[in-house]
Design an enzyme around this catalytic site. Structure first.
Site, short mmCIF file in Angstrom:
data_model
loop_
_atom_site.label_atom_id
_atom_site.label_comp_id
_atom_site.label_asym_id
_atom_site.label_seq_id
_atom_site.Cartn_x
_atom_site.Cartn_y
_atom_site.Cartn_z
CE1 TYR A 1 -35.84 -4.54 15.41
CE2 TYR A 1 -37.29 -4.31 17.32
CZ TYR A 1 -37.08 -4.25 15.95
OH TYR A 1 -38.12 -3.90 15.11
CB SER B 1 -40.18 -1.53 17.19
OG SER B 1 -40.55 -2.50 18.15
#
Length: 275
Positions: free
Chosen positions: A147, A134
């Protein structure tokens, strides 16, 4: 040329589902996995070899690898680690158990599956492992600390693995998407509600904004792309004779990569703090 085989995780929706269906139509032998039994049935109905795999349950990982190898005669050309979720919330509000759960799925499960696949690729003399990271694997944003941490860890593991496998003819590659239209927000909302006491937090006002964003059926972020855009990067990673080590998908990912390289940390912080 023999049919290439690929194991893809997190195929119930979004990036994983698009990758599985696209590669299947492209002629790959796709082994698709999902965490829930009903999603496995749906994948099977779409003509895919599908198995139940929950990254937080190592028995399902081992069982899936055994079944795939049984079907291929002991070989596997590609692995696409994709299944993950996001645990929103300020770090001061985040129970340690929730952080452990984030790492169980987003890091430790990936490591276990990868560790089982590497000997297969070593024995056959080739392979490619593609990790779906990501933009938040190299820059951080508020209320996404769990995250962020899991994806930073993934990037570190991936970079190390690439060095350790450089003489094994096994490529280890990263795809770093930014905003993509998937069910990621819906799953993040469930995790938020399960672990964060928003009503009694000093971050209550900001949490209400976060919940509005997560409750939206589609992403409101600028430059949001579709799962097929990630699949296109995956196809290049699988088929190019000289694949990129990092595939940055979406304008925000590419822009943040440049800004992180050029700007002092305080300047970059001021940009990221605006969300």
């Amino acid at each position: 040329m023999s049919t290439k085989s690929i194991l893809i995780t997190g195929c119930s929706t979004g990036i994983g589902l698009d990758a599985a269906l696209t590669l299947n139509a492209r002629g790959y032998r796709v082994f698709a996995t999902a965490r829930k039994a009903e999603d496995v049935e749906l994948l099977t109905s779409k003509g895919l070899d599908a198995f139940q795999l929950d990254y937080s349950d190592f028995d399902t990982i081992k069982n899936t690898v055994d079944k795939v190898l049984e079907k291929t005669g002991g070989t596997l050309d590609f692995l696409f680690n994709n299944g993950a979720y996001g645990q929103p919330g300020a770090l001061e509000d985040l129970p340690t158990e929730a952080l452990k759960a984030q790492f169980d799925t987003n890091v430790f499960g990936w490591h276990e599956l990868t560790r089982l696949v590497i000997p297969v690729m070593r024995k056959q003399g080739h392979g490619r492992i593609v990790q779906c990271s990501s933009v938040l694997g190299f820059v951080s944003m508020s209320y996404r600390g769990a995250y962020n941490a899991s994806k930073y860890a993934l990037e570190g593991l991936t970079d190390t693995l690439r060095l350790e496998l450089k003489d094994a003819n096994i490529d280890v590659l990263l795809i770093e998407p930014g905003p993509i239209n998937t069910q990621f927000r819906a799953n993040a909302l469930k995790a938020f509600n399960a672990h964060i006491d928003a009503e009694n937090s000093v971050h209550h006002t900001e949490y209400m904004k976060q919940k509005d964003r997560l409750e939206s059926e589609t992403s409101t972020a600028k430059y949001t792309l579709e799962p097929i855009d990630v699949t296109r990067a995956l196809i290049h990673a699988l088929e190019s004779k000289k694949p990129k080590l990092r595939y940055r998908v979406t304008v925000p990912t590419k822009m943040m990569a440049v800004l992180k390289r050029l700007l002092p940390t305080r300047w970059l912080d001021s940009i990221l703090a605006k969300g």
